[in-house]
Design a protein around this motif. Structure first.
Motif, mmCIF file in Angstrom:
data_model
loop_
_atom_site.group_PDB
_atom_site.id
_atom_site.type_symbol
_atom_site.label_atom_id
_atom_site.label_comp_id
_atom_site.label_asym_id
_atom_site.label_seq_id
_atom_site.Cartn_x
_atom_site.Cartn_y
_atom_site.Cartn_z
ATOM 1 N N SER A 1 0.871 -1.180 0.000
ATOM 2 C CA SER A 1 0.000 0.000 0.000
ATOM 3 C C SER A 1 0.908 1.231 0.000
ATOM 4 N N THR A 2 0.625 2.184 -0.842
ATOM 5 C CA THR A 2 1.471 3.390 -0.899
ATOM 6 C C THR A 2 1.383 4.164 0.421
ATOM 7 N N ASN A 3 0.214 4.143 1.080
ATOM 8 C CA ASN A 3 0.115 4.790 2.403
ATOM 9 C C ASN A 3 1.042 4.098 3.402
ATOM 10 N N ASP A 4 1.026 2.749 3.386
ATOM 11 C CA ASP A 4 1.867 2.016 4.343
ATOM 12 C C ASP A 4 3.343 2.276 4.071
ATOM 13 N N GLY B 1 -8.937 1.174 2.313
ATOM 14 C CA GLY B 1 -9.798 2.332 2.469
ATOM 15 C C GLY B 1 -9.836 2.684 3.948
ATOM 16 N N ARG B 2 -10.855 3.426 4.368
ATOM 17 C CA ARG B 2 -10.987 3.741 5.790
ATOM 18 C C ARG B 2 -11.484 2.511 6.531
ATOM 19 N N LEU B 3 -11.275 2.499 7.838
ATOM 20 C CA LEU B 3 -11.803 1.436 8.709
ATOM 21 C C LEU B 3 -11.443 0.045 8.186
ATOM 22 N N SER B 4 -10.206 -0.091 7.701
ATOM 23 C CA SER B 4 -9.682 -1.383 7.211
ATOM 24 C C SER B 4 -10.454 -1.961 6.036
ATOM 25 N N ARG B 5 -11.201 -1.144 5.332
ATOM 26 C CA ARG B 5 -11.888 -1.669 4.148
ATOM 27 C C ARG B 5 -10.878 -1.816 3.009
ATOM 28 N N ASP B 6 -11.209 -2.690 2.034
ATOM 29 C CA ASP B 6 -10.291 -2.913 0.908
ATOM 30 C C ASP B 6 -10.423 -1.808 -0.128
ATOM 31 N N TRP B 7 -9.287 -1.490 -0.759
ATOM 32 C CA TRP B 7 -9.327 -0.679 -1.982
ATOM 33 C C TRP B 7 -8.833 -1.575 -3.113
ATOM 34 N N PHE B 8 -9.714 -1.879 -4.070
ATOM 35 C CA PHE B 8 -9.395 -2.839 -5.139
ATOM 36 C C PHE B 8 -8.754 -2.118 -6.320
ATOM 37 N N ASP B 9 -7.806 -2.808 -6.960
ATOM 38 C CA ASP B 9 -7.298 -2.264 -8.223
ATOM 39 C C ASP B 9 -6.903 -3.401 -9.149
ATOM 40 N N LYS C 1 -21.158 -0.143 -8.088
ATOM 41 C CA LYS C 1 -21.031 1.200 -7.514
ATOM 42 C C LYS C 1 -19.749 1.921 -7.887
ATOM 43 N N ALA C 2 -18.903 1.271 -8.710
ATOM 44 C CA ALA C 2 -17.641 1.922 -9.101
ATOM 45 C C ALA C 2 -17.681 2.306 -10.574
ATOM 46 N N THR C 3 -16.942 3.343 -10.918
ATOM 47 C CA THR C 3 -16.768 3.692 -12.322
ATOM 48 C C THR C 3 -15.337 4.157 -12.531
ATOM 49 N N PRO D 1 -16.868 12.830 3.174
ATOM 50 C CA PRO D 1 -15.688 13.699 3.151
ATOM 51 C C PRO D 1 -14.632 13.272 2.165
ATOM 52 N N ASN D 2 -14.777 12.099 1.536
ATOM 53 C CA ASN D 2 -13.576 11.615 0.846
ATOM 54 C C ASN D 2 -13.821 10.816 -0.428
ATOM 55 N N ASP D 3 -15.001 10.933 -1.019
ATOM 56 C CA ASP D 3 -15.252 10.194 -2.259
ATOM 57 C C ASP D 3 -15.518 11.165 -3.401
ATOM 58 N N LYS E 1 -22.594 0.220 2.574
ATOM 59 C CA LYS E 1 -22.496 -0.965 3.436
ATOM 60 C C LYS E 1 -22.768 -2.204 2.625
ATOM 61 N N GLU E 2 -21.821 -3.155 2.644
ATOM 62 C CA GLU E 2 -22.101 -4.402 1.950
ATOM 63 C C GLU E 2 -22.979 -5.292 2.817
ATOM 64 N N ILE F 1 -4.892 5.046 -10.775
ATOM 65 C CA ILE F 1 -3.868 5.860 -10.119
ATOM 66 C C ILE F 1 -3.907 5.488 -8.641
ATOM 67 N N LEU F 2 -2.761 5.089 -8.109
ATOM 68 C CA LEU F 2 -2.642 4.778 -6.678
ATOM 69 C C LEU F 2 -1.495 5.633 -6.175
ATOM 70 N N LEU F 3 -1.786 6.592 -5.347
ATOM 71 C CA LEU F 3 -0.789 7.618 -5.032
ATOM 72 C C LEU F 3 -0.936 8.075 -3.585
ATOM 73 N N SER F 4 0.195 8.315 -2.937
ATOM 74 C CA SER F 4 0.146 8.891 -1.582
ATOM 75 C C SER F 4 1.160 10.024 -1.482
ATOM 76 N N MET F 5 0.779 11.050 -0.746
ATOM 77 C CA MET F 5 1.697 12.174 -0.520
ATOM 78 C C MET F 5 1.949 12.318 0.977
HETATM 79 C C1 BT5 Z 1 -11.680 5.129 0.476
HETATM 80 O O1 BT5 Z 1 -12.049 4.447 1.602
HETATM 81 O O2 BT5 Z 1 -12.380 5.420 -0.449
HETATM 82 C C2 BT5 Z 1 -10.181 5.466 0.443
HETATM 83 C C3 BT5 Z 1 -9.458 4.763 -0.651
HETATM 84 C C4 BT5 Z 1 -8.003 5.177 -0.696
HETATM 85 C C5 BT5 Z 1 -7.209 4.324 -1.629
HETATM 86 C C6 BT5 Z 1 -5.811 4.842 -1.790
HETATM 87 S S1 BT5 Z 1 -4.945 4.071 -3.074
HETATM 88 C C7 BT5 Z 1 -3.463 4.778 -2.575
HETATM 89 C C8 BT5 Z 1 -3.465 4.725 -1.043
HETATM 90 N N1 BT5 Z 1 -2.954 3.475 -0.553
HETATM 91 C C9 BT5 Z 1 -3.875 2.765 0.115
HETATM 92 O O3 BT5 Z 1 -3.705 1.639 0.644
HETATM 93 N N2 BT5 Z 1 -5.038 3.452 0.123
HETATM 94 C C10 BT5 Z 1 -4.915 4.728 -0.552
HETATM 95 P P1 BT5 Z 1 -13.557 4.168 2.013
HETATM 96 O O4 BT5 Z 1 -14.357 5.428 2.016
HETATM 97 O O5 BT5 Z 1 -13.465 3.382 3.256
HETATM 98 O O6 BT5 Z 1 -14.101 3.287 0.839
HETATM 99 C C11 BT5 Z 1 -13.757 1.939 0.713
HETATM 100 C C12 BT5 Z 1 -14.905 1.272 -0.046
HETATM 101 O O7 BT5 Z 1 -14.882 1.715 -1.416
HETATM 102 C C13 BT5 Z 1 -14.779 -0.248 -0.108
HETATM 103 O O8 BT5 Z 1 -15.380 -0.853 0.996
HETATM 104 C C14 BT5 Z 1 -15.512 -0.565 -1.411
HETATM 105 O O9 BT5 Z 1 -16.910 -0.607 -1.168
HETATM 106 C C15 BT5 Z 1 -15.267 0.656 -2.275
HETATM 107 N N3 BT5 Z 1 -14.154 0.443 -3.215
HETATM 108 C C16 BT5 Z 1 -13.047 -0.335 -3.075
HETATM 109 N N4 BT5 Z 1 -12.244 -0.245 -4.147
HETATM 110 C C17 BT5 Z 1 -12.859 0.603 -5.009
HETATM 111 C C18 BT5 Z 1 -12.541 1.120 -6.287
HETATM 112 N N5 BT5 Z 1 -11.420 0.786 -6.917
HETATM 113 N N6 BT5 Z 1 -13.431 1.978 -6.862
HETATM 114 C C19 BT5 Z 1 -14.569 2.347 -6.244
HETATM 115 N N7 BT5 Z 1 -14.938 1.891 -5.034
HETATM 116 C C20 BT5 Z 1 -14.089 1.038 -4.418
#
Ligand code: BT5
Length: 245
Positions: free
Chosen positions: A15-18, A43-51, A143-145, A97-99, A244-245, A56-60
Motif C-alpha cells: 500500500s502506498t500509504n503504508d 480504504g478507511r476502517l480497514s476496508r479494501d481498496w481494489f485495483d 457502484k464503481a466507475t 468527506p472523501n469520495d 455498506k455491503e 492511479i494509486l498515489l500517496s503524498m
Molecule cells: C476510500 O475508503 O475510499 C479510500 C481509498 C483510498 C485508496 C488509496 S490508493 C493509494 C493509497 N494506498 C492505500 O492503501 N489506500 C490509498 P472508504 O471510504 O473506506 O471506501 C472503501 C470502499 O470503497 C470499499 O469498501 C468498497 O466498497 C469501495 N471500493 C473499493 N475499491 C474501489 C474502487 N477501486 N473503486 C470504487 N470503489 C471502491
C-alpha cells in the motif's frame, strides 16, 4: 521546502500509504509515492481498496512545520482531485468527506492518516482513482466507475500521475498560504448538500438532510429535527451507491 523529486514509483507494493508510514523518516515533505498495483490497498476502517493495475494509486507525505486542522485535509485533497478530474469529465461530484463520484458512482477515494507523538509528526494523503478500468471485481461492480467507462478513452498513467501530483501539491500549498478555495469547491460540487441521505451515527442509520459543510470541515445536518454537525461518518446516497455491503 519543495524538493524536485517528481515521485517514487513501484510496480507493486502492499500500500502506498503504508510505504510512507514505514519510511517517513527518510522521506521529505511533499514526497509522492505511486504504484501500479497494491496487494493490500486500504480504504478507511480497514476496508479494501481494489485495483486491476489500471488506476492511479498515489500517496503524498506532509511533514507539517506547524499544527494543521487535520479534518480539513480530506477536503483539500477532494478539491485537488475534483480539479484534476474536471480536466477530463464534466459531472464530477464530491461526496463528503472523501469520495469523488461520476454519474453517481465512485471513481476515487481518499484515505488520510496522521501520526501524533508530542506533536503532529506527519500526514499521509492516499488517493485511488479508477482510470482505465473496463470492469471491476464483483464487490464493487455496481457502484464503481472509471474515467475509461465514462469517456471511452484510455489515459497515459505517467501523465495522469504527474497531473494529479501537481494538483495535490498545488492545492496543499495554497491551503498552507490560506489561498485555497477548497471549501467552496467542496460546497459547490457537493453530492450531498440539500439532499436527504442516510448517515451512520453510532452504528445506526439515520435519515438526515444535509445543510452545509462548515469551515472546520464538519458536515451540518438536520437530524431528529435538530441541526447538528458531524466530523466523520458514512453517508449513503441512494440505491446506486450503497456503502455498506
Ligand atoms: C476510500 O475508503 O475510499 C479510500 C481509498 C483510498 C485508496 C488509496 S490508493 C493509494 C493509497 N494506498 C492505500 O492503501 N489506500 C490509498 P472508504 O471510504 O473506506 O471506501 C472503501 C470502499 O470503497 C470499499 O469498501 C468498497 O466498497 C469501495 N471500493 C473499493 N475499491 C474501489 C474502487 N477501486 N473503486 C470504487 N470503489 C471502491
Amino acid at each position: 521546502m519543495l524538493n524536485m523529486r517528481k515521485y517514487i514509483y513501484f510496480d507493486e507494493i502492499s500500500s502506498t500509504n503504508d510505504y510512507i508510514k514505514e519510511n517517513y523518516n527518510n522521506l521529505f515533505d511533499l514526497d509522492i509515492v505511486v504504484a501500479k498495483h497494491q496487494t493490500k490497498g486500504r480504504g478507511r476502517l480497514s476496508r479494501d481498496w481494489f485495483d486491476n493495475s489500471n488506476s492511479i494509486l498515489l500517496s503524498m507525505l506532509i511533514k507539517p512545520e506547524r499544527d494543521i486542522l487535520i479534518q480539513l485535509i480530506p477536503l483539500v485533497a477532494s478539491a485537488a482531485v475534483y480539479k484534476f478530474l474536471k480536466k477530463y469529465v464534466e459531472d464530477v461530484k464530491i461526496k463528503w468527506p472523501n469520495d469523488l463520484l461520476l454519474n453517481g458512482k465512485k471513481i476515487a477515494g481518499i484515505l488520510v492518516e496522521a501520526k501524533y507523538l508530542t506533536k503532529l509528526e506527519y500526514v499521509v494523503i492516499g488517493i485511488g482513482i479508477n482510470l482505465n478500468d473496463e470492469r471491476f471485481v464483483s464487490e464493487i461492480e455496481n457502484k464503481a466507475t472509471s474515467l475509461f467507462k465514462v469517456t471511452k478513452q484510455k489515459y497515459d498513467s505517467t501523465e495522469m500521475y504527474e497531473g494529479l501530483s501537481d494538483a495535490l501539491r498545488n492545492e496543499y500549498m495554497l491551503f498552507c498560504n490560506n489561498q485555497s478555495d477548497f471549501l467552496s469547491v467542496n460546497r459547490l460540487n457537493s453530492a450531498v448538500i440539500n439532499k436527504d441521505v442516510l448517515l451512520e451515527v453510532d452504528n445506526k442509520l439515520k435519515n438526515v438532510k444535509v445543510l452545509d459543510i462548515l469551515d472546520d470541515g464538519t458536515i451540518l445536518v438536520n437530524i431528529d429535527s435538530q441541526n447538528k454537525s458531524f466530523s466523520s461518518g458514512e453517508i449513503t446516497l441512494n440505491k446506486n451507491y450503497i456503502e455498506k455491503e
